[in-house]
Enzyme design. Sequence first.
Site, PDB file in Angstrom:
ATOM      1  N   GLU A 172       1.028  -1.185   0.154  1.00  0.00           N
ATOM      2  CA  GLU A 172      -0.045  -0.101   0.040  1.00  0.00           C
ATOM      3  C   GLU A 172       0.904   1.220  -0.011  1.00  0.00           C
ATOM      4  O   GLU A 172       0.451   2.146  -0.639  1.00  0.00           O
ATOM      5  CB  GLU A 172      -1.060   0.042   1.204  1.00  0.00           C
ATOM      6  CG  GLU A 172      -1.860  -1.252   0.947  1.00  0.00           C
ATOM      7  CD  GLU A 172      -2.800  -1.251   2.195  1.00  0.00           C
ATOM      8  OE1 GLU A 172      -2.476  -1.700   3.204  1.00  0.00           O
ATOM      9  OE2 GLU A 172      -4.037  -0.901   2.150  1.00  0.00           O
TER      10      GLU A 172
ATOM     11  N   GLU B  99      -4.300  -9.397   4.382  1.00  0.00           N
ATOM     12  CA  GLU B  99      -5.154  -8.944   5.297  1.00  0.00           C
ATOM     13  C   GLU B  99      -6.310  -9.947   5.431  1.00  0.00           C
ATOM     14  O   GLU B  99      -6.788 -10.245   6.789  1.00  0.00           O
ATOM     15  CB  GLU B  99      -5.760  -7.464   4.833  1.00  0.00           C
ATOM     16  CG  GLU B  99      -4.715  -6.424   5.288  1.00  0.00           C
ATOM     17  CD  GLU B  99      -3.570  -6.079   4.373  1.00  0.00           C
ATOM     18  OE1 GLU B  99      -3.654  -7.234   3.238  1.00  0.00           O
ATOM     19  OE2 GLU B  99      -3.136  -5.246   4.131  1.00  0.00           O
TER      20      GLU B  99
HETATM   21  N1  COA Z   1       5.031  -7.875  12.149  1.00  0.00           N
HETATM   22  C1  COA Z   1       5.883  -7.700  13.198  1.00  0.00           C
HETATM   23  N2  COA Z   1       7.029  -8.657  13.199  1.00  0.00           N
HETATM   24  C2  COA Z   1       7.495  -9.071  11.833  1.00  0.00           C
HETATM   25  C3  COA Z   1       6.342  -9.192  10.859  1.00  0.00           C
HETATM   26  C4  COA Z   1       5.212  -8.386  11.173  1.00  0.00           C
HETATM   27  N3  COA Z   1       4.245  -8.102  10.131  1.00  0.00           N
HETATM   28  N4  COA Z   1       7.012  -9.736   9.794  1.00  0.00           N
HETATM   29  C5  COA Z   1       7.972 -10.376  10.195  1.00  0.00           C
HETATM   30  N5  COA Z   1       8.322  -9.908  11.500  1.00  0.00           N
HETATM   31  C6  COA Z   1       9.361 -10.451  12.313  1.00  0.00           C
HETATM   32  C7  COA Z   1       9.350 -11.748  12.593  1.00  0.00           C
HETATM   33  O1  COA Z   1       8.542 -11.823  13.843  1.00  0.00           O
HETATM   34  C8  COA Z   1      10.813 -11.908  13.053  1.00  0.00           C
HETATM   35  O2  COA Z   1      11.074 -11.744  14.393  1.00  0.00           O
HETATM   36  P1  COA Z   1      12.022 -12.362  15.494  1.00  0.00           P
HETATM   37  O3  COA Z   1      13.616 -12.642  14.541  1.00  0.00           O
HETATM   38  O4  COA Z   1      12.440 -11.294  16.396  1.00  0.00           O
HETATM   39  O5  COA Z   1      11.513 -13.641  15.556  1.00  0.00           O
HETATM   40  C9  COA Z   1      11.397 -11.284  11.890  1.00  0.00           C
HETATM   41  O6  COA Z   1      10.607 -10.267  11.531  1.00  0.00           O
HETATM   42  C10 COA Z   1      11.831 -12.070  10.811  1.00  0.00           C
HETATM   43  O7  COA Z   1      10.850 -12.918  10.213  1.00  0.00           O
HETATM   44  P2  COA Z   1      10.521 -14.359  10.022  1.00  0.00           P
HETATM   45  O8  COA Z   1       9.192 -14.719  10.101  1.00  0.00           O
HETATM   46  O9  COA Z   1      11.501 -14.802  11.258  1.00  0.00           O
HETATM   47  O10 COA Z   1      11.188 -14.477   8.626  1.00  0.00           O
HETATM   48  P3  COA Z   1      10.772 -15.631   7.549  1.00  0.00           P
HETATM   49  O11 COA Z   1      11.866 -15.439   6.380  1.00  0.00           O
HETATM   50  O12 COA Z   1      10.564 -16.923   8.263  1.00  0.00           O
HETATM   51  O13 COA Z   1       9.153 -15.175   7.066  1.00  0.00           O
HETATM   52  C11 COA Z   1       7.517 -13.595   6.198  1.00  0.00           C
HETATM   53  C12 COA Z   1       9.068 -13.978   6.508  1.00  0.00           C
HETATM   54  C13 COA Z   1       7.359 -12.318   5.751  1.00  0.00           C
HETATM   55  C14 COA Z   1       6.849 -14.777   5.297  1.00  0.00           C
HETATM   56  C15 COA Z   1       7.011 -13.811   7.714  1.00  0.00           C
HETATM   57  O14 COA Z   1       7.568 -12.924   8.446  1.00  0.00           O
HETATM   58  C16 COA Z   1       5.433 -13.468   7.936  1.00  0.00           C
HETATM   59  O15 COA Z   1       4.486 -14.123   7.222  1.00  0.00           O
HETATM   60  N6  COA Z   1       5.181 -12.183   8.361  1.00  0.00           N
HETATM   61  C17 COA Z   1       4.016 -11.542   8.702  1.00  0.00           C
HETATM   62  C18 COA Z   1       3.341 -10.956   7.187  1.00  0.00           C
HETATM   63  C19 COA Z   1       1.907 -10.489   7.362  1.00  0.00           C
HETATM   64  O16 COA Z   1       1.062 -11.022   7.586  1.00  0.00           O
HETATM   65  N7  COA Z   1       2.118  -9.168   7.527  1.00  0.00           N
HETATM   66  C20 COA Z   1       0.730  -8.376   8.113  1.00  0.00           C
HETATM   67  C21 COA Z   1       0.118  -7.769   6.699  1.00  0.00           C
HETATM   68  S1  COA Z   1      -1.442  -7.102   7.422  1.00  0.00           S
END
Ligand code: COA
Length: 238
Positions: free
Chosen positions: A115, A135
């Site tokens: 966005e 979302e």
């Molecule tokens: N909010 C808060 N923290 C987040 C985040 C988010 N949207 N996305 C990633 N992080 C943090 C993780 O908690 C992790 O923190 P940690 O190292 O303290 O545990 C760090 O960023 C790295 O992320 P991680 O999940 O370990 O990396 P990955 O390569 O395994 O996965 C993603 C990457 C993007 C697939 C996964 O982090 C994810 O699905 N994130 C959420 C995406 C989402 O749903 N966003 C909201 C949209 S409304």
Amino acid sequence: MSNFETIIYEKKDSLAYVTLNRPHALNAYNIKMRDELYTVLGAIKDDPEVRVGIFQGAGGRAFCAGADLAEFLTAPSPVVARQARWERDIWGLFLNITKPLIAALHGYVLGSGIEIALCCDIRLASEDAQFGLPEPGLGIIPAAGGSQTLPRVIGGAKALEILLSGRWLGAEEARNLKLVNRLVPRKELMAEAERLAQKIAQFDPVAVSRAKQAIIRGLDLNLREGLELEARLVASLL
Ligand code: COA
């Protein structure tokens, strides 16, 4: 303008650089970032020295992985968490900036990340970029303008497919759908964004701003109204 927690704001010549700076959380968008981004957008809008803004994400892994899920989890509900984001009309401010904004996208570009990119005018992406709108899977819908900006860029049917299915797009598909203008090798991404920004910044800023307004505002008008808008903008330049 330099003591932000979640954003780095820099000015070099006539370019403003905005770096989303929470790399430990893949630059997830939290309330603090909302407030700081609001301040920075105001600066870009009002500072006559700034002619073009460039947005990027800090660290090697993400432009922005969407809303901060940790904040979501501590709120009474995702809806309440989302409501907090409406306390400031940051997206209205973003979309009303008449200076050109360029997004340099790499890694995860999810939720608010897409966005923010869609509030920019030109999107460059590296081949490792991945785009998604998670979302609906969280029981919410995009609220940073995405439900309106995405279909205006890629069309309603594709926007619906992506939003409703939760399917992520790779960089090439994003380019093919015109969600991004161009793909650039990762190590050249910022240099390319800068080259483009410098090119634009050489032109008369008033003409550039009117040209942006003609296209952006014209997209919401029928042809007759759009031609009237163009005539008014031409007249305002004379
Ligand atoms: N909010 C808060 N923290 C987040 C985040 C988010 N949207 N996305 C990633 N992080 C943090 C993780 O908690 C992790 O923190 P940690 O190292 O303290 O545990 C760090 O960023 C790295 O992320 P991680 O999940 O370990 O990396 P990955 O390569 O395994 O996965 C993603 C990457 C993007 C697939 C996964 O982090 C994810 O699905 N994130 C959420 C995406 C989402 O749903 N966003 C909201 C949209 S409304």
